[in-house]
Design a protein around this motif. Structure first.
Motif, PDB file in Angstrom:
ATOM      1  N   UNK A  53      -8.118  10.585  23.813  1.00  0.00           N
ATOM      2  CA  UNK A  53      -8.459  12.012  23.857  1.00  0.00           C
ATOM      3  C   UNK A  53      -7.798  12.733  25.027  1.00  0.00           C
ATOM      4  N   UNK A  54      -7.106  11.997  25.891  1.00  0.00           N
ATOM      5  CA  UNK A  54      -6.573  12.596  27.115  1.00  0.00           C
ATOM      6  C   UNK A  54      -5.237  13.286  26.913  1.00  0.00           C
ATOM      7  N   UNK A  55      -4.527  12.981  25.823  1.00  0.00           N
ATOM      8  CA  UNK A  55      -3.200  13.542  25.606  1.00  0.00           C
ATOM      9  C   UNK A  55      -3.070  14.000  24.159  1.00  0.00           C
ATOM     10  N   UNK A  56      -2.135  14.904  23.922  1.00  0.00           N
ATOM     11  CA  UNK A  56      -1.927  15.447  22.582  1.00  0.00           C
ATOM     12  C   UNK A  56      -1.579  14.347  21.587  1.00  0.00           C
ATOM     13  N   UNK A  57      -0.713  13.415  21.990  1.00  0.00           N
ATOM     14  CA  UNK A  57      -0.311  12.348  21.072  1.00  0.00           C
ATOM     15  C   UNK A  57      -1.519  11.525  20.629  1.00  0.00           C
ATOM     16  N   UNK A  58      -2.432  11.245  21.556  1.00  0.00           N
ATOM     17  CA  UNK A  58      -3.630  10.488  21.203  1.00  0.00           C
ATOM     18  C   UNK A  58      -4.533  11.261  20.274  1.00  0.00           C
ATOM     19  N   UNK A  59      -4.691  12.560  20.509  1.00  0.00           N
ATOM     20  CA  UNK A  59      -5.516  13.390  19.626  1.00  0.00           C
ATOM     21  C   UNK A  59      -4.903  13.481  18.236  1.00  0.00           C
ATOM     22  N   UNK A  60      -3.572  13.591  18.173  1.00  0.00           N
ATOM     23  CA  UNK A  60      -2.895  13.610  16.878  1.00  0.00           C
ATOM     24  C   UNK A  60      -3.188  12.336  16.097  1.00  0.00           C
ATOM     25  N   UNK A  61      -3.123  11.203  16.786  1.00  0.00           N
ATOM     26  CA  UNK A  61      -3.388   9.923  16.127  1.00  0.00           C
ATOM     27  C   UNK A  61      -4.827   9.845  15.635  1.00  0.00           C
ATOM     28  N   UNK A  62      -5.780  10.326  16.463  1.00  0.00           N
ATOM     29  CA  UNK A  62      -7.188  10.319  16.048  1.00  0.00           C
ATOM     30  C   UNK A  62      -7.396  11.182  14.810  1.00  0.00           C
ATOM     31  N   UNK A  63      -6.787  12.373  14.803  1.00  0.00           N
ATOM     32  CA  UNK A  63      -6.944  13.273  13.652  1.00  0.00           C
ATOM     33  C   UNK A  63      -6.374  12.636  12.386  1.00  0.00           C
ATOM     34  N   UNK A  64      -5.247  11.972  12.523  1.00  0.00           N
ATOM     35  CA  UNK A  64      -4.629  11.331  11.360  1.00  0.00           C
ATOM     36  C   UNK A  64      -5.520  10.218  10.819  1.00  0.00           C
ATOM     37  N   UNK A  65      -6.085   9.415  11.720  1.00  0.00           N
ATOM     38  CA  UNK A  65      -6.943   8.306  11.279  1.00  0.00           C
ATOM     39  C   UNK A  65      -8.236   8.808  10.651  1.00  0.00           C
ATOM     40  N   UNK A  66      -8.819   9.848  11.236  1.00  0.00           N
ATOM     41  CA  UNK A  66     -10.041  10.414  10.650  1.00  0.00           C
ATOM     42  C   UNK A  66      -9.760  10.948   9.256  1.00  0.00           C
ATOM     43  N   UNK A  67      -8.626  11.607   9.067  1.00  0.00           N
ATOM     44  CA  UNK A  67      -8.272  12.119   7.743  1.00  0.00           C
ATOM     45  C   UNK A  67      -8.092  10.977   6.735  1.00  0.00           C
ATOM     46  N   UNK A  68      -7.517   9.878   7.183  1.00  0.00           N
ATOM     47  CA  UNK A  68      -7.356   8.728   6.283  1.00  0.00           C
ATOM     48  C   UNK A  68      -8.718   8.192   5.844  1.00  0.00           C
ATOM     49  N   UNK A  69      -9.659   8.086   6.796  1.00  0.00           N
ATOM     50  CA  UNK A  69     -11.005   7.620   6.460  1.00  0.00           C
ATOM     51  C   UNK A  69     -11.672   8.603   5.496  1.00  0.00           C
ATOM     52  N   UNK A  70     -11.538   9.903   5.779  1.00  0.00           N
ATOM     53  CA  UNK A  70     -12.170  10.915   4.930  1.00  0.00           C
ATOM     54  C   UNK A  70     -11.632  10.855   3.505  1.00  0.00           C
ATOM     55  N   UNK A  71     -10.325  10.738   3.363  1.00  0.00           N
ATOM     56  CA  UNK A  71      -9.750  10.653   2.009  1.00  0.00           C
ATOM     57  C   UNK A  71     -10.261   9.426   1.269  1.00  0.00           C
TER      58      UNK A  71
END
Length: 441
Positions: free
Chosen positions: A111-129
């Motif tokens: 959560x400390x950097x943009x790249x990490x937040x991007x990765x979290x958002x991508x993984x959450x979207x994969x779980x949601x789908x």
């Protein structure tokens, strides 16, 4: 419950009236609410963690069983912010709703950097789908800054709505981080263009989102932050620092410049120079890291150089809130320079702590009213803050009781978080609460 940081699902179980274990049905066609959060599941490092878990708590008591999917950012036991007692209570809460919990890897560092937040958002979207593909109706809720980019990863055919709940923004908390701010702007704009709603946790945040982040008015929904009114009833007392037992001021929050703790120390120095007798200061300017930050070292140096009678607490504990009920507490000080909402005054109101001294920064103006529920001062103005502290230290016991009563009334009238969340669900996701014919029978 078993935590699987690789992203495997964790179906929680319940027992029927006959004692038989009932497992969530595979391929369920129930409506679903999915919640992504980074703080408040494995521990709590700030007011965001309290608010996030309260959000889950209300959902578990409002939604029919089996309708909640939770995707927390996985925090390992080795992390300083992992709190076993907090985890046990969180699991008790989510088991009540037969929730499905799918941790996403990344840890707090993500959560400390943009790249990490991007990765979290991508993984959450994969779980949601994966988990929401067969639901007739669903909504994904992203709690706070790390999930403001969910809209960047949402496809036009994804079978769920999206609600983003920024509890702050980088424009408020770290205005020097222009890269992150640009990412937040892009994430919000893309999300809204795809139909997402954005929640405003205060009147101040509504204006901030509309005017600074250009979120269209029609896309903003009011979801005021607040407290669960029963949340403080069973909180165990933490031992007070010995020098605080004769009387103390309390200031607590994340150890970041926007919290204005150096302004408070400057104000106390001014009062000392004027000859004002000051109670002991308990300063909980905290982080979840092992080592002190540069900002914490700066605060420690100011305490030493100004010869302030203070206890400095660099690590966060949820039990610090118990000191709000201490009879030795003389006042609570919230010296923020920027504040999207301001949870600490509400914590004080719920605990009967009075008076509260706060700056007129952002959302604090909605709860701390000068002379009514507390005393106020201009942000970034140590001299004005010194005046407000002096005023608070000289009120009578009768005035203190009046402030307690008015503060409690404001809390119950405007900041009952359970009522707020249920109102949102009734207005925007009524299908999530409606029972099917099979469930009614």
């Amino acid at each position: 419950m078993i935590h699987v940081p690789t992203g495997d699902a964790i179906p929680l179980q319940r027992q029927s009236s006959t004692g038989e274990v009932v497992r969530p049905a595979l391929g369920t066609t129930q409506p679903k609410i999915a919640v992504a959060l980074h703080d408040g599941y494995y521990g709590c490092t700030s007011g965001t963690g309290f608010s996030n878990r309260a959000f889950l708590d209300v959902l578990t008591r409002t939604l029919p069983p089996g309708r909640l999917l939770i995707t927390p950012v996985h925090i390992p036991r080795s992390d300083p912010s992992y709190d076993p007692a907090w985890v046990a209570e969180t699991e008790r809460i989510v088991q009540r709703a037969e929730a499905e919990v799918v941790p996403v890897p990344g840890g707090r560092a993500a959560t400390a950097a943009v790249a990490g937040c991007e990765s979290l958002c991508e993984r959450v979207m994969e779980v949601a789908r994966d988990r929401l593909a067969r639901t007739p109706m669903a909504q994904l809720i992203g709690l706070d800054i790390p999930f403001l980019g969910l809209g960047l990863h949402r496809g036009t055919d994804d079978p769920f709505g999206l609600l983003l709940v920024p509890r702050s923004t980088s424009e408020l908390a770290s205005p020097e981080d222009r890269r992150r701010i640009r990412w937040e702007h892009r994430g919000l704009a893309t999300g809204v263009s795809g139909g997402a709603r954005v929640a405003a946790i205060s009147h101040h945040m509504r204006g901030h989102l509309e005017q600074v982040y250009d979120v269209p008015r029609h896309a903003v929904v009011d979801l005021p932050n607040g407290l669960l009114l029963s949340d403080h009833e069973d909180l165990p007392f933490a031992p007070l620092p010995p020098r605080a037992r004769a009387g103390f001021l309390l200031a607590m929050g994340r150890a970041v410049e926007c919290k204005g703790f150096e302004d408070l120390l400057e104000a106390l120095r001014l009062l000392d120079v004027q000859g004002t007798r000051l109670p002991h200061l308990v300063l909980a300017a905290t982080t979840h890291t092992e080592d002190l930050t540069d900002y914490q070292r700066q605060l420690q140096a100011m305490v030493r150089d100004y010869a302030i009678d203070a206890t400095f607490l660099p690590r966060f504990s949820p039990l610090y809130r118990s000191w709000l009920r201490s009879p030795a507490l003389r006042a609570v000080v919230v010296p923020s320079r920027a504040e999207p909402f301001g949870r600490i005054p509400l914590e004080a109101f719920a605990s009967g702590a009075a008076p509260v001294i706060a700056t007129r920064a952002g959302g604090l103006t909605e709860t701390v009213v000068d002379g009514v529920t507390g005393f106020t001062a201009e942000a970034r103005d140590p001299m004005d803050l010194a005046r407000a502290v002096s005023q608070a230290l000289h009120i009578s016991s009768g005035e203190r009781e009046q402030m307690r009563a008015r503060s409690r009334a404001l809390l119950m009238a405007r900041h009952d978080y359970e009522a707020t969340i249920r109102s949102y669900l009734r207005q925007y996701t009524p299908w999530a609460m409606a029972l099917s014919a099979a469930e009614r029978s």
